[in-house]
Design a protein around this motif. Structure first.
Motif: not given
Length: 199
Positions: A83-94
């Motif tokens: 789950t952690i790896r599947s999140v796109p990097e740009d989405k982590l700023y949300d």
């Protein structure tokens, strides 16, 4: 007539002295006590052995149950990490996604800490020499920066419980271009023959 009677009279039989009877009884008693003592020692030894065996069986049963439970939880760790790896990097700023991922990672770390407290060790052999008893080769890589037979990628971490293998680490292994082509093929075959889970 009186003389004949007297001639046939052998007189009173000799009496056994009290000391002889006492010595004989004491010897018999000593033998009997020694036999009882030997039997008591045997019974106590058997009882001690039975208690030790029962304790070993209990400890083995506890370890077996803990290992089965831990192995069932490995998929939970895998899912959290996927789950952690599947999140796109740009989405982590949300902020919403970031808070969610922080909670997921906290859960993952708490579960790993619990594993550690109960004797479960994680196997992440990146950069280590390939070990067919702990690792399972999925594919080969050719990277001149690493020695022959080095683990260059960990696809899935492995786990040990009290020194017993729960799951081998799935890895990629380096094979240099000028090495014998059957090098890893041989070791990969050895893995299948030698690496088995405990339960």
């Amino acid at each position: 007539m009186t003389e004949n009677k007297a001639s046939h009279d052998t007189g009173p039989e000799p009496e056994t002295s009290g000391s002889e009877l006492s010595n004989s009884s004491a010897e018999d008693l000593a033998v009997e006590l020694a036999a009882v003592k030997d039997r008591l020692v045997e019974v106590l030894a058997d009882q001690k052995h039975a208690h030790a065996q029962a304790r070993r069986d209990r400890d083995d049963a506890v370890r077996h149950a803990a290992a089965i439970f831990a192995r069932d939880l490995l998929s939970s760790i895998d899912n959290l990490e996927r789950t952690i790896r599947s999140v796109p990097e740009d989405k982590l700023y949300d902020p919403v996604v970031a808070n969610l991922m922080a909670g997921v990672d906290a859960t993952r770390r708490a579960l790993l800490d619990t594993f550690c407290r109960h004797g479960i060790k994680r196997i992440e052999p990146l950069g280590e020499r390939f070990n067919p008893h702990l690792h399972k080769a999925r594919f080969e890589t050719a990277d001149s920066r690493h020695p022959q037979g080095t683990v260059t990628r960990v696809i899935q971490p492995g786990y040990l419980h009290q020194g017993q293998l729960l799951r081998p680490a799935v890895v990629a292994v380096n094979r240099l271009r000028d090495s014998p082509p059957d090098y890893l093929a041989t070791e990969t075959t050895e893995i299948a023959a030698s690496v088995t889970t405990t339960f």
